[in-house]
Scaffold this motif. Structure first.
Motif, short mmCIF file in Angstrom:
data_model
loop_
_atom_site.label_atom_id
_atom_site.label_comp_id
_atom_site.label_asym_id
_atom_site.label_seq_id
_atom_site.Cartn_x
_atom_site.Cartn_y
_atom_site.Cartn_z
N VAL A 10 0.83 -1.25 0.05
CA VAL A 10 0.01 -0.11 -0.03
C VAL A 10 0.78 1.07 -0.12
CG1 VAL A 10 -1.75 1.38 1.27
CG2 VAL A 10 -1.91 -1.17 1.04
N ALA A 11 0.73 2.10 -0.88
CA ALA A 11 1.49 3.23 -1.06
C ALA A 11 0.80 4.40 -0.18
CB ALA A 11 1.71 3.83 -2.47
N MET A 12 -0.68 4.53 -0.37
CA MET A 12 -1.37 5.56 0.45
C MET A 12 -2.67 5.40 0.22
SD MET A 12 -0.81 8.97 -1.99
CE MET A 12 1.23 8.39 -2.03
N CYS A 235 -0.50 -7.05 5.01
CA CYS A 235 -2.11 -6.55 4.92
C CYS A 235 -2.81 -7.24 5.91
CB CYS A 235 -2.45 -6.99 3.41
SG CYS A 235 -1.46 -6.05 2.40
N MET A 236 -3.47 -6.71 6.74
CA MET A 236 -4.28 -7.30 7.74
C MET A 236 -5.63 -6.88 8.20
SD MET A 236 -0.84 -7.70 10.58
CE MET A 236 -0.24 -6.59 9.35
N PHE A 260 -2.32 -1.78 7.20
CA PHE A 260 -1.61 -1.86 5.86
C PHE A 260 -0.16 -1.48 6.39
CE2 PHE A 260 -5.93 -1.62 4.54
CZ PHE A 260 -5.95 -2.49 3.72
N LEU A 261 0.83 -2.31 6.20
CA LEU A 261 2.24 -1.88 6.61
C LEU A 261 3.06 -1.63 5.59
CD1 LEU A 261 2.47 -4.20 9.91
CD2 LEU A 261 1.71 -1.81 9.84
N THR A 262 3.89 -0.82 5.16
CA THR A 262 4.88 -0.61 4.23
C THR A 262 5.95 -0.10 4.87
OG1 THR A 262 3.00 -0.28 2.38
CG2 THR A 262 5.33 0.05 1.85
N PRO A 263 7.07 -0.98 4.49
CA PRO A 263 8.17 -0.23 5.11
C PRO A 263 8.71 1.03 4.39
CG PRO A 263 8.47 -2.59 4.55
CD PRO A 263 7.38 -2.26 4.21
N GLU A 264 9.23 2.04 5.39
CA GLU A 264 9.65 3.26 4.61
C GLU A 264 11.29 2.87 4.50
OE1 GLU A 264 10.18 7.95 5.36
OE2 GLU A 264 10.90 6.52 7.04
N THR A 265 11.89 2.49 5.69
CA THR A 265 13.23 1.93 5.84
C THR A 265 13.12 0.61 6.76
OG1 THR A 265 13.82 3.25 7.80
CG2 THR A 265 14.00 4.26 5.61
N GLU A 266 14.54 -0.09 6.82
CA GLU A 266 14.53 -1.01 7.84
C GLU A 266 14.00 -0.75 9.20
OE1 GLU A 266 17.27 -1.64 4.48
OE2 GLU A 266 16.81 -0.09 5.95
N THR A 269 8.19 2.69 9.48
CA THR A 269 6.93 1.82 8.53
C THR A 269 5.95 3.02 8.46
OG1 THR A 269 7.68 -0.24 9.67
CG2 THR A 269 5.47 -0.07 8.67
N TRP A 270 5.25 3.10 7.07
CA TRP A 270 4.14 3.62 6.91
C TRP A 270 2.91 2.66 7.27
CZ3 TRP A 270 3.86 8.77 5.87
CH2 TRP A 270 4.68 9.12 5.21
N TYR A 271 1.97 3.18 8.04
CA TYR A 271 0.87 2.34 8.79
C TYR A 271 -0.48 2.92 8.44
CZ TYR A 271 -1.45 -0.24 12.68
OH TYR A 271 -2.15 -0.84 13.42
N HIS A 272 -1.06 2.44 7.49
CA HIS A 272 -2.45 2.83 7.16
C HIS A 272 -3.61 1.89 7.83
CE1 HIS A 272 0.25 4.23 4.11
NE2 HIS A 272 -0.60 5.48 3.91
N PHE A 273 -4.61 2.69 8.36
CA PHE A 273 -5.47 1.91 8.95
C PHE A 273 -6.88 2.60 8.95
CE2 PHE A 273 -3.14 4.46 12.12
CZ PHE A 273 -4.28 5.23 12.82
N ALA A 274 -8.02 1.51 9.12
CA ALA A 274 -9.43 2.06 9.17
C ALA A 274 -10.15 1.06 9.58
CB ALA A 274 -9.57 2.53 7.53
N ALA A 275 -11.46 1.08 10.09
CA ALA A 275 -12.26 0.08 10.64
C ALA A 275 -13.75 0.22 9.78
CB ALA A 275 -12.54 0.35 12.07
#
Length: 358
Positions: A10-12, A235-236, A260-266, A269-275
């Protein structure tokens, strides 16, 4: 750390990329600039001009001859949406362009393929139809919390461990997502191909605050379930809800929590969430709107103010422990994290070049 590359990240959120804007993000250590063309289609290009590596997100967009151009602000080179250099004000066109990443807009999200473009198959995107703009529940539009995100100063795998072992909610999120009654739980982990689901069932417990808001608002006793589904790489979907003790899930209510977790670096992490509400109890519109706001606020508190500080501190301690050759202790509650790590290790190993013995 080695990242899995031939997969969708996921990019955004799709709403985060407005027409006419250039949005920079670093994913898997790679700077990328995102934009939409005149038709509204999202594109991602390497955020570096091949001339002197000026960041392209500092440039501008234009429409010429029916095509979208991204102009470098430093020396005026222009690139098409597929990364080709199509204008050089200083002479003939160079052969070099910039890398273009395959992208798909689906389930209100922008997905990006970070590996071999020839292997980008949109059919591999995991299913999250409850996030679709036109999703319905019983004919009515679904109630979705704020589509939120944060940049966590921790590795994606530590955040995944946190989500696939929800025993921590009884302590870290006490009063919101768990309490002392929810410490004891039946834990079950199953695999369906590369998909892992960690299930927790807590019978006859005092209802935690968030679920009390969604259910009877009486602070009574319920059966509480959390079924966290994981798809590689991060993706959870948490099927979480409450019902009468001994009752059927069909008679209860709850949420689909999406992560949704996407590494920025080691180590970031970019963390996107909704319910998304599931089987909502009928209520007047003003109460439903108030619940949506409260659900959004409580989830952000849980993730940004409770999870993030703990996991970021854990990251620091883990780095020090690794340097000292120490390994973490495993408990019975680690069944979920252990299962997904086995899948990730296998998928990453399969991407490594095979070195033949000579």
């Amino acid at each position: 750390m080695t990242f899995l590359r031939n997969t969708w990240y996921v990019a955004m959120w799709a709403e985060g990329l407005a027409a006419g804007t250039l949005v920079p993000r670093t994913l898997l250590n790679e700077p990328i600039v995102f934009f939409r063309d005149a038709a509204g289609v999202a594109h991602g290009l390497a955020d570096s001009c091949p001339h002197r590596f000026a960041p392209l997100h500092r440039g501008t967009l234009s429409e010429q001859v029916g095509a979208t151009r991204l102009h470098c602000a430093y020396h005026g080179l222009a690139f098409s949406a597929d990364g080709a250099c199509i204008h050089n004000p200083h002479g003939k066109l160079p052969k070099a362009g910039v890398r273009s990443y395959p992208m798909v807009e689906r389930h209100s999200l922008l997905w990006i393929w970070m590996g071999d473009p020839a292997r980008a198959d949109a059919g591999l995107i995991p299913d999250f139809p409850m996030l679709d703009p036109d999703a319905t529940d019983g004919g009515s539009p679904v109630q979705i919390s704020q589509r939120d995100h944060l940049l966590m100063k921790a590795s994606w795998d530590l955040i995944t461990d946190n989500l696939l072992d929800l025993s921590h909610v009884s302590f870290l999120h006490e009063g919101i997502l768990g309490n002392t009654d929810t410490v004891a739980a039946e834990i079950d982990v199953d695999r369906d191909g590369d998909r892992v689901t960690a299930r927790r069932l807590m019978a006859n417990v005092t209802v935690p605050g968030l679920f009390d808001l969604l259910y009877r608002r009486d602070g009574g006793r319920v059966d509480l379930w959390n079924d966290m589904r994981w798809d590689a790489p991060g993706c959870m979907r948490n099927d979480a809800g409450v019902t009468e003790p001994g009752g059927s899930r069909a008679d209860g209510t709850g949420i689909f929590g999406t992560h949704f977790l996407t590494p920025e670096t080691e180590a970031t992490t970019w963390y996107h969430f909704a319910a998304v509400r599931q089987k909502p109890i009928p209520a007047p519109a003003e109460i439903a709107d108030d619940l949506r706001a409260q659900l959004s606020e409580l989830r952000r508190i849980a993730f940004a103010e409770q999870d993030a500080p703990m996991i970021e501190a854990q990251q620091t301690r883990r780095d020090a422990a690794a340097a000292a050759g120490e390994k973490p202790m495993l408990l019975a509650i680690d069944k979920g994290p252990a299962a997904y790590r086995q899948v990730m290790d296998r998928l990453i190993a399969a991407e490594k070049p095979q070195v033949s013995a000579s």
